[in-house]
Design an enzyme around this catalytic site. Sequence first.
Site, PDB file in Angstrom:
ATOM      1  N   VAL A   1      -5.547  -8.258 -18.664  1.00  0.00           N
ATOM      2  CA  VAL A   1      -4.311  -8.022 -17.413  1.00  0.00           C
ATOM      3  C   VAL A   1      -3.780  -6.925 -18.110  1.00  0.00           C
ATOM      4  O   VAL A   1      -3.151  -6.927 -19.048  1.00  0.00           O
ATOM      5  CB  VAL A   1      -3.555  -9.455 -17.442  1.00  0.00           C
ATOM      6  N   ASP A   2      -3.895  -5.966 -16.958  1.00  0.00           N
ATOM      7  CA  ASP A   2      -2.986  -4.540 -17.375  1.00  0.00           C
ATOM      8  C   ASP A   2      -3.246  -3.889 -18.789  1.00  0.00           C
ATOM      9  O   ASP A   2      -2.493  -3.443 -19.347  1.00  0.00           O
ATOM     10  CB  ASP A   2      -1.572  -4.907 -17.086  1.00  0.00           C
TER      11      ASP A   2
ATOM     12  N   HIS B   1       0.746   0.405 -13.167  1.00  0.00           N
ATOM     13  CA  HIS B   1       1.435  -0.653 -13.277  1.00  0.00           C
ATOM     14  C   HIS B   1       2.878  -0.480 -13.409  1.00  0.00           C
ATOM     15  O   HIS B   1       3.477   0.427 -13.984  1.00  0.00           O
ATOM     16  CB  HIS B   1       1.100  -1.477 -14.637  1.00  0.00           C
TER      17      HIS B   1
ATOM     18  N   ASN C   1      -5.693   1.908 -12.894  1.00  0.00           N
ATOM     19  CA  ASN C   1      -4.668   0.803 -12.377  1.00  0.00           C
ATOM     20  C   ASN C   1      -3.438   1.607 -12.540  1.00  0.00           C
ATOM     21  O   ASN C   1      -3.121   2.366 -13.586  1.00  0.00           O
ATOM     22  CB  ASN C   1      -4.872  -0.339 -13.105  1.00  0.00           C
TER      23      ASN C   1
ATOM     24  N   MET D   1      -4.012  -7.242  -6.744  1.00  0.00           N
ATOM     25  CA  MET D   1      -3.713  -8.511  -7.488  1.00  0.00           C
ATOM     26  C   MET D   1      -4.803  -9.199  -7.858  1.00  0.00           C
ATOM     27  O   MET D   1      -4.777 -10.387  -7.866  1.00  0.00           O
ATOM     28  CB  MET D   1      -2.586  -9.151  -6.718  1.00  0.00           C
TER      29      MET D   1
ATOM     30  N   GLY E   1       0.761  -1.279  -0.064  1.00  0.00           N
ATOM     31  CA  GLY E   1       0.029  -0.073  -0.239  1.00  0.00           C
ATOM     32  C   GLY E   1       0.774   1.252  -0.052  1.00  0.00           C
ATOM     33  O   GLY E   1       0.240   2.280   0.324  1.00  0.00           O
TER      34      GLY E   1
HETATM   35  C1  GRF Z   1       3.231  -1.352  -7.538  1.00  0.00           C
HETATM   36  O1  GRF Z   1       4.589  -1.652  -8.107  1.00  0.00           O
HETATM   37  C2  GRF Z   1       2.190  -1.372  -8.567  1.00  0.00           C
HETATM   38  O2  GRF Z   1       2.469  -0.716  -9.810  1.00  0.00           O
HETATM   39  C3  GRF Z   1       1.676  -2.494  -8.818  1.00  0.00           C
HETATM   40  O3  GRF Z   1       1.852  -3.267  -7.450  1.00  0.00           O
HETATM   41  C4  GRF Z   1       2.779  -2.602  -6.696  1.00  0.00           C
HETATM   42  C5  GRF Z   1       1.982  -2.074  -5.403  1.00  0.00           C
HETATM   43  O4  GRF Z   1       2.682  -1.469  -4.458  1.00  0.00           O
HETATM   44  N1  GRF Z   1       0.664  -2.872  -9.268  1.00  0.00           N
HETATM   45  P1  GRF Z   1       2.171  -0.697  -3.068  1.00  0.00           P
HETATM   46  O5  GRF Z   1       1.344  -1.924  -2.672  1.00  0.00           O
HETATM   47  O6  GRF Z   1       1.627   0.347  -3.444  1.00  0.00           O
HETATM   48  O7  GRF Z   1       3.276  -0.587  -2.164  1.00  0.00           O
END
Ligand code: GRF
Length: 209
Positions: free
Chosen positions: A146-147, A111, A109, A92, A14
């Site tokens: 996906v993405d 990524h 989102n 996820m 997070g």
């Molecule tokens: C990040 O690298 C984001 O791009 C990916 O998952 C990771 C999440 O990191 N989808 P966090 O939980 O915000 O620290």
Amino acid sequence: MEKLKLGVLVSGTGTNLQAILEAIKAGTLNAEVRVVISNKAEALGLERARLAGIPAVAISHRDYASREAFDVALVAELRRKQVDWVVLAGFMRIVTNVLLDAFTDRVVNIHPALLPAFPGVQAQRQAIQYGVKVTGCTVHFVEPGVDSGPIIAQQSVEVLPADDEASLSRRLLAVEHRLLVEVLQQVALGKVHLHRGENGRRRVNVELS
Ligand code: GRF
């Protein structure tokens, strides 16, 4: 101008959520996080929300028979909290049309790669293994898959010869945090516009500083 009412979905640490919360506190993001939802009860992201006094809700995907049924529960919670825009910040799970139709063109989102390169999990590892010299991060509208979905903003990050997955991930995260907050502020200002052109071509107009 009215605050952007966000619902943030997380599965892990997070830090992107934290960047959003800090930007709101600092007054650089005109938004409020109405709820943080995680499919994992132990996600650190939920703890960050609690510490900030924000409703933190765990909804386990394991309790639902299908992705759609899980998304029905997500939508119910997001509606209950009167969320306008949904941010997938390290969430996820693949979302379905149940969520996307409930928040049409209002799900984004983040990524950690320059999409369409390296979608899916471990994008940083994929970049290192491929040997690219430049990678980066992408904020995009979400569509099924996906993405995938129209790209709102991207920022490049150099891959250094000595980089491993951990060091690259760290540098990427710092850039992710800035980019996500900037995009959300542009959304709050009403400056992110998704255009649907001919041949199904989609383009997002947005100006970032
Ligand atoms: C990040 O690298 C984001 O791009 C990916 O998952 C990771 C999440 O990191 N989808 P966090 O939980 O915000 O620290």
